[in-house]
Scaffold this motif. Structure first.
Motif, PDB file in Angstrom:
ATOM      1  N   LYS A 573       0.827  -1.213   0.000  1.00  0.00           N
ATOM      2  CA  LYS A 573       0.000   0.000   0.000  1.00  0.00           C
ATOM      3  C   LYS A 573       0.858   1.258   0.000  1.00  0.00           C
ATOM      4  O   LYS A 573       0.593   2.208  -0.753  1.00  0.00           O
ATOM      5  N   ARG A 574       1.879   1.286   0.866  1.00  0.00           N
ATOM      6  CA  ARG A 574       2.747   2.460   0.907  1.00  0.00           C
ATOM      7  C   ARG A 574       3.525   2.608  -0.396  1.00  0.00           C
ATOM      8  O   ARG A 574       3.740   3.722  -0.884  1.00  0.00           O
ATOM      9  N   ARG A 575       3.946   1.469  -0.963  1.00  0.00           N
ATOM     10  CA  ARG A 575       4.683   1.521  -2.237  1.00  0.00           C
ATOM     11  C   ARG A 575       3.791   2.117  -3.331  1.00  0.00           C
ATOM     12  O   ARG A 575       4.227   2.962  -4.118  1.00  0.00           O
ATOM     13  N   GLN A 576       2.528   1.695  -3.357  1.00  0.00           N
ATOM     14  CA  GLN A 576       1.604   2.211  -4.359  1.00  0.00           C
ATOM     15  C   GLN A 576       1.375   3.712  -4.184  1.00  0.00           C
ATOM     16  O   GLN A 576       1.339   4.465  -5.160  1.00  0.00           O
ATOM     17  N   LYS A 577       1.232   4.155  -2.926  1.00  0.00           N
ATOM     18  CA  LYS A 577       1.003   5.571  -2.685  1.00  0.00           C
ATOM     19  C   LYS A 577       2.218   6.415  -3.071  1.00  0.00           C
ATOM     20  O   LYS A 577       2.074   7.513  -3.628  1.00  0.00           O
ATOM     21  N   LEU A 578       3.417   5.900  -2.811  1.00  0.00           N
ATOM     22  CA  LEU A 578       4.641   6.622  -3.187  1.00  0.00           C
ATOM     23  C   LEU A 578       4.750   6.772  -4.701  1.00  0.00           C
ATOM     24  O   LEU A 578       5.037   7.856  -5.222  1.00  0.00           O
TER      25      LEU A 578
END
Length: 616
Positions: A573-578
């Protein structure tokens, strides 16, 4: 009695059986299908009277060579009765598209021609689009090819500076992207332009796409004068630049219409030098938006009128159709086709084969373009045919050699290994038959194992009957790769393909390639100007290009994912948001710690960890 004792049916018995089928057919409209003994559909046709039309195949002796050959293969006839000739036409073309009969003329089914779309968002986006149309957006097209759409987007970006970014990127931007810096976007994402001014630019772009360029120019000239009178010189200069850009674009439109909002297709069918070609040109909003040349399959013995009639039915039924189709020569079923297309479009569609004025000029232009395309294609084919014949003679290949497949392996120090297979057949390169293979489960960098895997996967299926056996297989490599190919062919049980290794010379310069033959492993170096060598180089270079393109894409994808995955605390999720926030890995790498902590779920400690990992 066993099947082996049943005498095969004679030609006379087959003819009598088919005539009995014909006699039982009704005098009603419908569609007929000619089938071979194994059930393959050979030909699909329509008829006002099934009995008369199908019976004519067996009562006449003046058939074309194509029809004569087909009739020798017909084992049975199937028919479908419909209510009218119009229904028969629709059903016929649906079956032709679905079944691809070898004796019907076939046009490639470009179901999703590209469109240019202006989305219905609060800040509309300019984009390239294929697929089902959504009423919430505005679509312009269709266009004859993707290049025209992309060129139009670039043109509109220069003039109107509309956004082209994906919604996920647009919604998460905190600063303008590169397109703003190079003056291709007005950055509505960070409100560098007011919503009112952006909507005005969208409105102007839509006016232009609708063919109302003259009205738009007048509006811009009035706006420029008003800005200058109010001493808003920067705004006046910006509008002036828009006017100049639009004027340059208008100058490039080599077809223009006195009817500024005209939508029309111009179609010219030409039979020349044994080839059939149709040139399809598109005019949208009075502007010529491009053309394309279509060379149908199974076109032998078809005349230009038959080819045009087949194209109009196959191309336009179940697809958007313009108000006017200007064509030559006159199609036999023009009134019926026009009525069907009008019913389909919900408005009147005119098929005009005798236009006047500028439209006659358009039609003549399309006809000349089709003739030129045939000449160019035949010249190219002759060149390729000459190269193939030279290779056959030089390597003592069978005279009927046609299909050549070539393999190459691409990787970077064993990373993201990809194998390519390109195909030369029917006298030319066949891109639609290319295949890429992701290579897994081998020691990184082991080209021999990679070659074994790709050949086993491809020819294992072909040996099982799933595909066409090539005449020649080119292996990009030396004796080691060639020996591996020999082992694979022996394992899968294929003996027909002739295996040839293509090894680079000592200096790896073009023209010094060594051709290595299977079994003997003897080598041959053809002269640098040999036509056969040029064909081998063309196929080998295409294989290399196709492999390395796939490898780079695979490597880039793997590296984007792995670089962030290796950082502790960064999950999916964090990777996608970044990635969404910064538009990709390069954007994340370029971001400062302060930029990174603006992303939801990223605190300062984690931001510093990301910053250090990607910059280390």
């Amino acid at each position: 009695m066993s099947d082996s004792l049943i005498a095969p049916e004679t030609q006379q018995e087959r003819s009598e059986r088919l005539l009995a089928i014909v006699k039982a057919l009704p005098n009603l409209p419908g569609v007929y299908r000619m089938l071979s003994q194994d059930g393959t559909v050979l030909y699909v046709g329509k008829a006002i009277s099934l009995k008369r039309r199908v019976g004519s195949y067996f009562q006449k002796n003046d058939h074309s060579p194509r029809i004569k050959l087909m009739l020798t293969q017909v084992d049975r006839i199937e028919t479908t009765v419909v209510r009218s000739e119009a229904e028969a036409l629709v059903l016929e073309n649906n079956l032709i598209k679905a079944l691809g009969p070898r004796y019907n003329i076939l046009f490639r089914d470009d179901k999703s021609y590209p469109y240019l779309v202006v989305t219905g968002h609060k800040s509309p986006r300019l984009a390239y689009y294929r697929g089902t149309l959504d009423k919430r957006n505005q679509y312009f097209g269709p266009f004859p090819n993707g290049y025209v759409v992309k060129e139009s987007i670039q043109m509109l970006q220069k003039v109107f500076k509309l956004r082209t970014c994906e919604d996920s990127v647009y919604a998460n931007r905190s600063r303008p992207c590169l397109l703003y810096q190079i003056k291709r976007c007005s950055a509505p994402c960070v409100e560098h332009i007011s919503p009112e001014d952006y909507r005005r630019d969208v409105h102007n772009a839509v006016l232009f796409l609708n063919g109302q360029a003259n009205e738009l120019l007048k509006e811009l000239e009035a706006r420029m004068a008003a800005a200058a009178e109010a001493w808003h010189f920067e705004e006046a200069a910006s509008v002036r630049d828009q006017i100049q850009a639009l004027a340059r674009i208008q100058e490039k439109q080599f077809v223009s219409s006195n009817t500024s909002e005209l939508d029309a297709d111009i179609v010219a069918a030409v039979v020349k030098e044994g080839a059939v070609c149709l040139n399809l040109a598109m005019v949208r909003g009075g502007r010529h938006v491009g053309d394309k040349n279509l060379f149908p399959s199974n076109a032998a013995d078809y005349d230009d009128a038959e080819a045009l009639e087949a194209f109009l039915a196959q191309h336009y039924l179940d697809r958007n159709v313009p108000s006017v189709v200007i064509c030559t020569p006159p199609p036999a079923n023009a009134p019926l086709l026009a009525q069907l297309l009008s019913d389909q479009a919900g408005r009147k569609v005119v098929i005009n084969s005798n236009p006047n004025g500028e439209r006659r000029v358009w039609l003549e232009m399309a006809r000349k373009n089709a003739e030129l395309a045939i000449t160019q294609r035949n010249t190219h084919s002759a060149s390729q045919a000459g190269r193939l014949q030279a290779l056959i003679e030089a390597l003592d290949l069978p005279e009927d050699t046609q299909r050549i497949e070539c393999f190459d392996i691409s990787h970077t120090m064993g990373e993201a290994t990809v194998a390519s297979c390109v195909v030369f057949d029917d006298g030319d390169i066949q891109p639609s038959q290319y295949r890429r293979y992701n290579i897994n489960g081998i020691t990184p960098g082991d080209d021999y194992a990679a070659m074994r895997q790709v050949l086993s996967r491809r020819y294992g299926k072909i040996a099982a009957g799933e595909g066409k056996v090539p005449d020649v297989v080119l292996i990009d490599g030396g004796k080691g790769q060639l020996s591996m190919a020999e082992e694979v062919m022996a394992e899968v049980g294929l003996t027909q393909p002739i295996l040839i290794g293509v090894a680079k010379g000592e200096t790896r310069k073009a023209g010094l390639e060594q051709l290595i033959f299977a079994t003997t492993h003897e080598s041959l170096q053809l002269p640098r100007d040999h036509a056969g060598l040029h064909l081998v180089q063309q196929i080998r270079d295409e294989s290399h290009r196709f492999a390395i393109t796939g490898h780079r894409a695979k490597r880039a994808k793997a590296r984007v994912a792995s670089s962030l995955e290796e950082i502790e605390g960064i999950g999916p999720k964090r990777r996608q948001k970044l990635l969404a926030r910064f538009g990709g890995l390069q954007g994340v790498k370029a971001a400062s710690v302060d930029d990174l902590i603006q992303v939801e779920g990223i605190n300062r400690d984690l931001a510093e960890k990301i910053y250090g990992a990607l910059r280390g």
